[in-house]
Write an enzyme that holds these catalytic residues in place. Structure first.
Site, PDB file in Angstrom:
ATOM      1  N   ARG A  24      -3.099 -19.433 -19.215  1.00  0.00           N
ATOM      2  CA  ARG A  24      -2.751 -18.503 -20.162  1.00  0.00           C
ATOM      3  C   ARG A  24      -3.678 -18.291 -21.193  1.00  0.00           C
ATOM      4  O   ARG A  24      -4.459 -19.332 -21.527  1.00  0.00           O
ATOM      5  CB  ARG A  24      -1.397 -18.950 -20.766  1.00  0.00           C
ATOM      6  CG  ARG A  24      -0.194 -18.732 -19.847  1.00  0.00           C
ATOM      7  CD  ARG A  24       0.188 -17.291 -19.735  1.00  0.00           C
ATOM      8  NE  ARG A  24       1.394 -17.045 -19.028  1.00  0.00           N
ATOM      9  CZ  ARG A  24       1.631 -16.922 -17.687  1.00  0.00           C
ATOM     10  NH1 ARG A  24       0.353 -16.980 -17.016  1.00  0.00           N
ATOM     11  NH2 ARG A  24       2.549 -16.799 -16.904  1.00  0.00           N
TER      12      ARG A  24
ATOM     13  N   HIS B  98      -6.367 -10.594 -15.137  1.00  0.00           N
ATOM     14  CA  HIS B  98      -5.277 -11.156 -14.969  1.00  0.00           C
ATOM     15  C   HIS B  98      -4.910 -10.990 -13.463  1.00  0.00           C
ATOM     16  O   HIS B  98      -3.671 -10.731 -13.174  1.00  0.00           O
ATOM     17  CB  HIS B  98      -4.145 -10.887 -15.709  1.00  0.00           C
ATOM     18  CG  HIS B  98      -2.933 -11.994 -15.945  1.00  0.00           C
ATOM     19  ND1 HIS B  98      -2.341 -12.351 -17.293  1.00  0.00           N
ATOM     20  CD2 HIS B  98      -2.600 -12.963 -15.201  1.00  0.00           C
ATOM     21  CE1 HIS B  98      -1.557 -13.234 -17.011  1.00  0.00           C
ATOM     22  NE2 HIS B  98      -1.660 -14.001 -15.882  1.00  0.00           N
TER      23      HIS B  98
END
Length: 311
Positions: A226, A274
């Protein structure tokens, strides 16, 4: 009775899930948000970063399924129904993808491809001495299902791998340590750091000026977890000083990453959108269907999230 799929990515992103779930659970209607049907008829919610407050509007929910391994975004919603089981995905096809991505990142820095790319841009020709994998020390932060698979994959190529986790874990073929007290020593022997931690209040901002300074000069970072694990200003300062040689970053606190963000233009940073490990709809739906059947039968669900720990 029905299922609702809630994702802010739009109906197209949910189409495959809706088709698969409708075929596997013909007794349940499947709706894709913002279409929900009668809210009191919704028994299950399949979500990815659902709009805050939305889940609290379904009074008869029996289960919430997160389309990913990380549940930090959904746990930040103060209206999340406390009594409804929250389940995450376990692998769902993400494991091999994550191993591939992190292996690429380690090899990228191990073989100095970042430096050769800079040489190419500068018109330089600078062969560098070879260093064997057996002499390269890699550290993996986080030894959950994905972190353990990645650590074993890297070790399988002959690298010296050590894994760190909050509590003790055993991973075959990998040296492991645990606890915050030992983190500086773990970092001090790590030349390439791979972050696969869950995002919790304890791990938010863990990669900061202090932890980066604990790494050896010239260390590299691969972050496939993250963005909020990293204090961005601290990483940029460490890159500018040269203490951190390079970073491969796949996740960011704000996505999409703004076009003018310093990461995008930094010569020592490689950005990916991502994509390190993407959920495979068929694999995810198999887990969701199996858990719905367990809940309907009165059995405990699999991959239940512990809200206290955040994973």
């Amino acid at each position: 009775m029905s299922i609702v799929i809630l994702t802010q990515e739009g109906p197209e992103a949910a189409a495959d899930y809706a088709t698969i779930l409708a075929a596997a659970l013909p007794d349940l209607d499947v709706h894709v948000w913002p279409e929900t049907g009668p809210r009191d008829q919704v028994l299950y919610a399949v979500v990815w970063q659902p709009p805050p407050g939305e889940l609290g509007r379904f009074p008869n929910l029996r289960g919430i399924f997160n389309l990913g391994a990380g549940v930090d975004a959904i746990l930040r919603d103060p209206t999340l129904p406390a009594e409804v089981p929250l389940m995450r995905l376990a692998d769902a096809g993400m494991g091999p993808q994550m191993v591939e991505y992190c292996l690429y990142g380690v090899l990228h820095f191990h073989r100095a491809m970042d430096l050769y790319r800079r040489d190419q841009t500068a018109g330089a020709w600078t062969p560098r001495p070879f260093k064997s994998a057996a002499d390269r020390r890699v550290g993996v932060l986080g030894l959950g299902a994905l972190g353990s698979a990645v650590a074993q994959g890297i070790a399988g190529l002959g690298f010296k791998v050590m894994g760190w986790s909050r509590s003790p874990r055993q991973v075959e073929g990998v040296s492991t340590v645990a606890g915050r007290d030992i983190l500086p020593r773990f970092l001090g022997r790590t030349e390439i750091l791979v972050n696969l931690l869950p995002l919790t209040p304890e791990t938010r901002g863990l990669i900061n000026a202090d932890t980066l300074a604990a790494l050896p000069a010239g260390a590299c970072l691969v972050n496939a977890a993250r963005g909020a694990h990293i204090v961005e200003a601290d990483l940029l300062a460490a890159l500018d000083s040269g203490h951190i040689r390079g970073a491969l970053l796949d996740a960011f606190e704000h996505e999409p990453l703004p076009a003018d963000h310093p990461y995008r233009h930094h010569p020592a940073v490689t950005v990916t959108p991502h994509i390190a490990a993407q959920t495979i709809p068929m694999e995810a739906c198999k887990q969701i269907v199996a858990n719905i059947k367990r809940l309907e039968d009165g059995r405990p669900p699999l991959n239940l999230v512990d809200r206290a720990t955040g994973y």
